[in-house]
Design an enzyme around this catalytic site. Structure first.
Site, PDB file in Angstrom:
ATOM      1  N   LYS A 114      61.504  68.437   9.129  1.00 48.58           N
ATOM      2  CA  LYS A 114      61.010  67.143  10.048  1.00 48.58           C
ATOM      3  C   LYS A 114      59.826  66.694   9.218  1.00 48.58           C
ATOM      4  O   LYS A 114      59.100  67.547   8.626  1.00 48.58           O
ATOM      5  CB  LYS A 114      60.754  67.881  11.267  1.00 48.58           C
ATOM      6  CG  LYS A 114      60.612  66.488  12.084  1.00 48.58           C
ATOM      7  CD  LYS A 114      62.797  66.554  13.137  1.00 48.58           C
ATOM      8  CE  LYS A 114      61.603  65.067  14.194  1.00 48.58           C
ATOM      9  NZ  LYS A 114      63.003  64.116  14.968  1.00 48.58           N
TER      10      LYS A 114
ATOM     11  N   VAL B  24      65.305  55.152  23.083  1.00 45.57           N
ATOM     12  CA  VAL B  24      66.772  55.792  23.689  1.00 45.57           C
ATOM     13  C   VAL B  24      66.595  55.951  25.438  1.00 45.57           C
ATOM     14  O   VAL B  24      67.325  55.820  25.713  1.00 45.57           O
ATOM     15  CB  VAL B  24      66.710  57.312  23.715  1.00 45.57           C
ATOM     16  CG1 VAL B  24      68.001  58.570  23.609  1.00 45.57           C
ATOM     17  CG2 VAL B  24      66.644  57.876  21.977  1.00 45.57           C
TER      18      VAL B  24
ATOM     19  N   GLY C 258      60.344  57.748  29.796  1.00 44.09           N
ATOM     20  CA  GLY C 258      59.719  56.857  28.750  1.00 44.09           C
ATOM     21  C   GLY C 258      60.797  56.454  28.794  1.00 44.09           C
ATOM     22  O   GLY C 258      62.430  56.561  28.398  1.00 44.09           O
ATOM     23  N   VAL C 259      60.723  55.081  28.634  1.00 46.76           N
ATOM     24  CA  VAL C 259      61.615  54.030  28.174  1.00 46.76           C
ATOM     25  C   VAL C 259      61.927  53.275  27.029  1.00 46.76           C
ATOM     26  O   VAL C 259      61.310  52.068  27.375  1.00 46.76           O
ATOM     27  CB  VAL C 259      62.127  53.159  29.324  1.00 46.76           C
ATOM     28  CG1 VAL C 259      62.944  53.657  30.488  1.00 46.76           C
ATOM     29  CG2 VAL C 259      60.488  52.347  29.760  1.00 46.76           C
ATOM     30  N   GLY C 260      61.715  54.299  26.321  1.00 44.78           N
ATOM     31  CA  GLY C 260      61.323  53.514  24.761  1.00 44.78           C
ATOM     32  C   GLY C 260      62.423  53.121  23.751  1.00 44.78           C
ATOM     33  O   GLY C 260      63.637  53.387  25.266  1.00 44.78           O
TER      34      GLY C 260
HETATM   35  P1  NAD Z   1      59.937  55.963  21.662  1.00 45.86           P
HETATM   36  O1  NAD Z   1      58.755  55.985  20.789  1.00 45.86           O
HETATM   37  O2  NAD Z   1      60.907  54.337  21.388  1.00 45.86           O
HETATM   38  O3  NAD Z   1      60.410  56.035  23.008  1.00 45.86           O
HETATM   39  C1  NAD Z   1      58.772  57.012  23.769  1.00 45.86           C
HETATM   40  C2  NAD Z   1      58.850  56.754  25.370  1.00 45.86           C
HETATM   41  O4  NAD Z   1      58.235  57.286  25.916  1.00 45.86           O
HETATM   42  C3  NAD Z   1      57.513  55.255  24.746  1.00 45.86           C
HETATM   43  O5  NAD Z   1      57.457  54.429  25.161  1.00 45.86           O
HETATM   44  C4  NAD Z   1      55.984  55.851  25.273  1.00 45.86           C
HETATM   45  O6  NAD Z   1      55.499  54.775  25.786  1.00 45.86           O
HETATM   46  C5  NAD Z   1      56.894  56.537  26.551  1.00 45.86           C
HETATM   47  N1  NAD Z   1      55.966  58.024  26.861  1.00 45.86           N
HETATM   48  C6  NAD Z   1      54.600  58.540  25.857  1.00 45.86           C
HETATM   49  N2  NAD Z   1      54.323  59.684  26.952  1.00 45.86           N
HETATM   50  C7  NAD Z   1      55.022  59.507  27.780  1.00 45.86           C
HETATM   51  C8  NAD Z   1      53.999  59.434  29.429  1.00 45.86           C
HETATM   52  N3  NAD Z   1      53.701  61.336  29.408  1.00 45.86           N
HETATM   53  N4  NAD Z   1      55.290  58.977  30.521  1.00 45.86           N
HETATM   54  C9  NAD Z   1      55.996  57.951  30.209  1.00 45.86           C
HETATM   55  N5  NAD Z   1      56.293  57.632  29.532  1.00 45.86           N
HETATM   56  C10 NAD Z   1      55.783  58.465  28.204  1.00 45.86           C
HETATM   57  O7  NAD Z   1      61.035  57.761  21.219  1.00 45.86           O
HETATM   58  P2  NAD Z   1      62.340  57.525  21.424  1.00 45.86           P
HETATM   59  O8  NAD Z   1      63.032  57.142  19.938  1.00 45.86           O
HETATM   60  O9  NAD Z   1      63.420  56.811  22.654  1.00 45.86           O
HETATM   61  O10 NAD Z   1      62.418  59.320  21.299  1.00 45.86           O
HETATM   62  C11 NAD Z   1      62.202  59.674  22.761  1.00 45.86           C
HETATM   63  C12 NAD Z   1      62.309  61.143  22.369  1.00 45.86           C
HETATM   64  O11 NAD Z   1      64.069  61.703  21.878  1.00 45.86           O
HETATM   65  C13 NAD Z   1      61.207  62.265  21.149  1.00 45.86           C
HETATM   66  O12 NAD Z   1      60.974  62.924  21.811  1.00 45.86           O
HETATM   67  C14 NAD Z   1      62.661  61.729  20.302  1.00 45.86           C
HETATM   68  O13 NAD Z   1      61.745  63.282  19.500  1.00 45.86           O
HETATM   69  C15 NAD Z   1      63.194  62.190  21.148  1.00 45.86           C
HETATM   70  N6  NAD Z   1      64.341  61.890  20.260  1.00 45.86           N
HETATM   71  C16 NAD Z   1      64.860  60.759  19.769  1.00 45.86           C
HETATM   72  C17 NAD Z   1      65.930  60.139  18.770  1.00 45.86           C
HETATM   73  C18 NAD Z   1      65.782  59.340  18.181  1.00 45.86           C
HETATM   74  O14 NAD Z   1      66.994  58.664  18.341  1.00 45.86           O
HETATM   75  N7  NAD Z   1      64.911  58.309  18.481  1.00 45.86           N
HETATM   76  C19 NAD Z   1      66.993  61.204  18.362  1.00 45.86           C
HETATM   77  C20 NAD Z   1      66.820  62.566  18.971  1.00 45.86           C
HETATM   78  C21 NAD Z   1      65.665  62.679  19.508  1.00 45.86           C
END
Ligand code: NAD
Length: 372
Positions: A80, A184, A180-182
């Site tokens: 990573k 994923v 967290g509605v980013g």
């Molecule tokens: P992202 O940054 O697009 O989304 C994360 C969301 O969480 C954001 O909208 C952010 O504003 C929100 N957030 C952060 N802290 C918060 C809190 N305390 N309360 C509420 N919301 C909060 O990231 P992502 O790509 O969607 O990934 C989300 C998680 O999944 C991460 O932990 C990442 O490591 C894990 N993950 C992602 C992938 C991928 O394909 N993107 C794969 C495996 C694991």
């Protein structure tokens, strides 16, 4: 912090620090274990309060990738990267190209991809400087954004959890709290909603909340910590890690915890705490492996259907881990570790029996190099 001591106790092979004053790059790459193949794991950009926080994050995340690849049956090791900086202010083409050169300098021992705050556009800048990158844009022969495949995998993990708890894999009529509605969490919410579930969600980003409200007006927003005590069947952590901790466990009213975030349990013992409260935990690195599966086939020639078939296997693999947990009477997070470690150990053994062959194969790129 004693870096070598930490590396030794967590089993890391290599940790590399890089800086480039001209573009403000400060990055750490951690290669945890290359027993199964080259280390593949995303790059995260975060405004860490100090270097120690960044180092701990990259050490934990890279170790998680070793377990994720192993439990998912992939021929990849765990690695990573973190870039220390404010993603809103510090991103530039120069920074990502400098980071691409850093990745190139590791000669394939580490392959990067997207993680939190890294977009496909950022990945394309990295791709300008190195082939050791996945999640490259579709128009450049890559597989694009892995998030929808991660979301599909989490969805399969949720279905497996429903199968175990309710005797039926369907999420229809269930209420799910998504933190967290980013990238994923948003895709997952759409899949759950399409399958007939009700969504309660939270996010600290106004933009994220607005996007959800526009796409899923029936979903209910709650602020901050209310997400933990919401009256739901399933809690799905999709923000950052450690959301299952001493403070939050007592607040949970759900029967299942299953989400995308890495390192959801603040400490291992929180897996046992969930078990004791009768809450089924779908191990994070098992159910969020969809994105890794998706990028892992990029080198051999990616297709959407091939990727989805692979991601669908998360359903059976999750049930397998639940079965080990029950048979051995151990928390589910431990059962996933057992499955991952058993595979790693078996491959380490054959490598030590054929040392010459192992040394030439260890850093082989997965599949053919068709993309190049
Ligand atoms: P992202 O940054 O697009 O989304 C994360 C969301 O969480 C954001 O909208 C952010 O504003 C929100 N957030 C952060 N802290 C918060 C809190 N305390 N309360 C509420 N919301 C909060 O990231 P992502 O790509 O969607 O990934 C989300 C998680 O999944 C991460 O932990 C990442 O490591 C894990 N993950 C992602 C992938 C991928 O394909 N993107 C794969 C495996 C694991």
């Amino acid at each position: 912090m004693m870096t070598f001591e930490k590396m030794y106790s967590m089993g890391h092979e290599e940790v590399v620090f890089f800086q480039d004053k001209s573009c403000g790059l400060k990055a750490i790459i951690a290669i945890h274990d290359t027993t199964l193949g080259p280390a593949l794991g995303g790059t995260r950009m975060w405004n860490y309060t100090n270097e120690e926080e960044a180092l701990i994050d990259v050490l934990r995340l890279s170790r998680g990738m070793t377990y994720k690849a192993s439990v998912s049956g992939l021929n990849l090791g765990g690695g990573k990267a973190v870039i220390i900086g404010d993603p809103k202010k510090d991103k530039s083409e120069a920074l990502f190209r400098a980071f691409g050169r850093v990745v190139e300098s590791l000669n394939g021992r580490y392959i990067t991809a997207e993680d939190v705050n890294i977009s496909v556009e950022d990945i394309d800048h990295i791709f300008t400087e190195t082939n050791y990158v996945t999640g490259v844009a579709l128009h450049h022969g890559g597989s694009g954004n892995p998030a929808p495949y991660t979301a599909l995998g989490v969805f399969r993990g949720i279905e497996a959890s429903c199968q175990k708890v309710y005797g039926n894999r369907s999420v229809k009529g269930k209420t799910i709290a998504v933190q967290g509605v980013g990238s994923v969490g948003f895709e997952l919410s759409k899949l759950l909603s399409e399958a007939g579930a009700s969504i309660i969600f939270t996010d600290i980003s106004d933009k994220g909340v607005e996007r959800m409200k526009a796409a899923l007006p029936q979903a209910k927003f709650v602020a901050g910590h209310e997400i933990f005590s919401a009256n739901v069947d399933i809690y799905s952590p999709c923000a950052l890690g450690a959301s299952i901790n001493d403070e939050t466990i007592g607040m949970l009213k759900c029967k299942i915890v299953a989400g995308a975030a890495n390192n959801q349990l603040k400490e291992d013992r929180h897996g046992l705490a969930l078990k004791e409260r009768g809450i089924l935990y779908a191990p994070d690195y098992l159910v969020n492996a969809g994105g890794l599966m998706n990028v892992s086939i990029e080198f051999e020639g990616w297709s959407d259907s091939k990727s989805k078939r692979m991601v669908d296997t998360i359903f059976d693999q999750t049930l397998k881990v639940f079965a080990i947990s029950e048979e051995q009477n151990i928390p589910v997070n431990k059962a996933a570790d057992v499955l991952a470690e058993t595979r790693l150990e078996s491959i380490r053994k054959i490598k030590s029996n054929y040392l010459g062959r192992a040394s030439t194969n260890t850093h082989r790129m997965p599949g053919s190099k068709k993309r190049f």
